[in-house]
Design an enzyme around this catalytic site. Sequence first.
Site, PDB file in Angstrom:
ATOM      1  N   HIS A  59      24.226  44.272  41.450  1.00 41.36           N
ATOM      2  CA  HIS A  59      24.688  44.285  42.841  1.00 41.36           C
ATOM      3  C   HIS A  59      23.906  45.327  43.630  1.00 41.36           C
ATOM      4  O   HIS A  59      23.158  46.132  43.087  1.00 41.36           O
ATOM      5  CB  HIS A  59      26.204  44.545  42.947  1.00 41.36           C
ATOM      6  CG  HIS A  59      26.643  45.943  42.633  1.00 41.36           C
ATOM      7  ND1 HIS A  59      27.929  46.387  42.854  1.00 41.36           N
ATOM      8  CD2 HIS A  59      25.980  47.006  42.124  1.00 41.36           C
ATOM      9  CE1 HIS A  59      28.033  47.648  42.499  1.00 41.36           C
ATOM     10  NE2 HIS A  59      26.876  48.054  42.054  1.00 41.36           N
ATOM     11  N   CYS A  80      24.034  53.150  44.188  1.00 43.75           N
ATOM     12  CA  CYS A  80      24.384  51.732  44.268  1.00 43.75           C
ATOM     13  C   CYS A  80      23.790  51.063  45.502  1.00 43.75           C
ATOM     14  O   CYS A  80      23.923  49.864  45.690  1.00 43.75           O
ATOM     15  CB  CYS A  80      25.899  51.545  44.227  1.00 43.75           C
ATOM     16  SG  CYS A  80      26.585  51.675  42.556  1.00 43.75           S
ATOM     17  N   HIS A 134      20.703  46.839  41.106  1.00 43.63           N
ATOM     18  CA  HIS A 134      20.784  47.487  39.789  1.00 43.63           C
ATOM     19  C   HIS A 134      21.948  46.846  39.059  1.00 43.63           C
ATOM     20  O   HIS A 134      22.756  46.129  39.671  1.00 43.63           O
ATOM     21  CB  HIS A 134      21.030  49.000  39.952  1.00 43.63           C
ATOM     22  CG  HIS A 134      22.301  49.263  40.664  1.00 43.63           C
ATOM     23  ND1 HIS A 134      22.407  49.195  42.026  1.00 43.63           N
ATOM     24  CD2 HIS A 134      23.550  49.503  40.206  1.00 43.63           C
ATOM     25  CE1 HIS A 134      23.659  49.400  42.375  1.00 43.63           C
ATOM     26  NE2 HIS A 134      24.385  49.585  41.289  1.00 43.63           N
ATOM     27  N   HIS A 171      25.300  46.702  36.136  1.00 42.80           N
ATOM     28  CA  HIS A 171      26.391  47.403  35.459  1.00 42.80           C
ATOM     29  C   HIS A 171      26.880  46.541  34.297  1.00 42.80           C
ATOM     30  O   HIS A 171      26.849  45.306  34.377  1.00 42.80           O
ATOM     31  CB  HIS A 171      27.583  47.628  36.396  1.00 42.80           C
ATOM     32  CG  HIS A 171      27.326  48.619  37.482  1.00 42.80           C
ATOM     33  ND1 HIS A 171      27.289  49.978  37.262  1.00 42.80           N
ATOM     34  CD2 HIS A 171      27.084  48.447  38.805  1.00 42.80           C
ATOM     35  CE1 HIS A 171      27.059  50.603  38.405  1.00 42.80           C
ATOM     36  NE2 HIS A 171      26.919  49.700  39.361  1.00 42.80           N
ATOM     37  N   ASP A 199      29.054  36.611  35.190  1.00 39.26           N
ATOM     38  CA  ASP A 199      28.222  37.152  34.111  1.00 39.26           C
ATOM     39  C   ASP A 199      26.760  36.787  34.317  1.00 39.26           C
ATOM     40  O   ASP A 199      26.422  35.626  34.533  1.00 39.26           O
ATOM     41  CB  ASP A 199      28.720  36.618  32.766  1.00 39.26           C
ATOM     42  CG  ASP A 199      28.088  37.343  31.594  1.00 39.26           C
ATOM     43  OD1 ASP A 199      27.777  38.556  31.730  1.00 39.26           O
ATOM     44  OD2 ASP A 199      27.899  36.715  30.534  1.00 39.26           O
ATOM     45  N   HIS A 200      25.905  37.807  34.263  1.00 37.86           N
ATOM     46  CA  HIS A 200      24.465  37.648  34.470  1.00 37.86           C
ATOM     47  C   HIS A 200      24.152  37.102  35.857  1.00 37.86           C
ATOM     48  O   HIS A 200      23.205  36.330  36.042  1.00 37.86           O
ATOM     49  CB  HIS A 200      23.822  36.805  33.356  1.00 37.86           C
ATOM     50  CG  HIS A 200      23.738  37.551  32.054  1.00 37.86           C
ATOM     51  ND1 HIS A 200      24.844  37.779  31.263  1.00 37.86           N
ATOM     52  CD2 HIS A 200      22.707  38.140  31.434  1.00 37.86           C
ATOM     53  CE1 HIS A 200      24.484  38.475  30.206  1.00 37.86           C
ATOM     54  NE2 HIS A 200      23.184  38.725  30.287  1.00 37.86           N
ATOM     55  N   GLU A 216      33.484  49.901  35.990  1.00 39.21           N
ATOM     56  CA  GLU A 216      32.095  49.696  36.389  1.00 39.21           C
ATOM     57  C   GLU A 216      31.175  50.496  35.469  1.00 39.21           C
ATOM     58  O   GLU A 216      30.022  50.164  35.272  1.00 39.21           O
ATOM     59  CB  GLU A 216      31.892  50.121  37.839  1.00 39.21           C
ATOM     60  CG  GLU A 216      30.620  49.600  38.456  1.00 39.21           C
ATOM     61  CD  GLU A 216      30.569  49.876  39.946  1.00 39.21           C
ATOM     62  OE1 GLU A 216      30.738  48.929  40.724  1.00 39.21           O
ATOM     63  OE2 GLU A 216      30.391  51.046  40.326  1.00 39.21           O
TER      64      GLU A 216
HETATM   65 NI    NI Z   1      26.468  49.969  41.310  1.00 37.97          NI
END
Ligand code: NI
Length: 141
Positions: free
Chosen positions: A14, A33, A39, A41, A79-80, A124
Amino acid sequence: MIYITRRLEFCASHRLFNPNFTDEKNETTFGLCNNPNGHGHNYVLEVTVKGEVDPETGMVLDLKALKKLINEEIIDKVDHKNLNVDVDFLQDVIPTAENIAIHIWDILKPKIKNGELHEVKLFESERNFVVYHGVSVERPH
Ligand code: NI
C-alpha cells in the site's frame, strides 16, 4: 458466552497518502508508509466470534466454515494485492490498518450467522495493530 478466534495472514502493499494534502504534508503525516512507490506488510488478521456452546457439538460454530468465509470474503481479495488499487472494498479509502479493519468488520458482520462477530484485530507489523468492535450508531460515509 465464549469467544473463538481464527487467525489468518496475508501479504499486501500500500501507499498511505491523501490526494488533498501537499507532498510535504503527506510525508510528515504518513512517514515511511507514504513512500511514493509503495511498500509491503505481512498482515495478521484475527477475527473473534462470540456465542454459546451448542451442547450437541460442544462448539460455538464450525471453524472450517468461518475460515472459508474469511478466505473468500477477505483474504482472497487482499493477499498479494496492492490495497490502493486492487481491492473493491477499499476503493477511495486510505488503506491504513484502521480503515482496513473497519471494512473487514462491515463485510463479515452480516455474514456471520452462527455466533456474533465480536472483534476484528489487524496487525500491520509485530508491534502495530488495531482492534475494532464496530459502532453502535451509523457511521457517516
Ligand atoms: Ni505501511
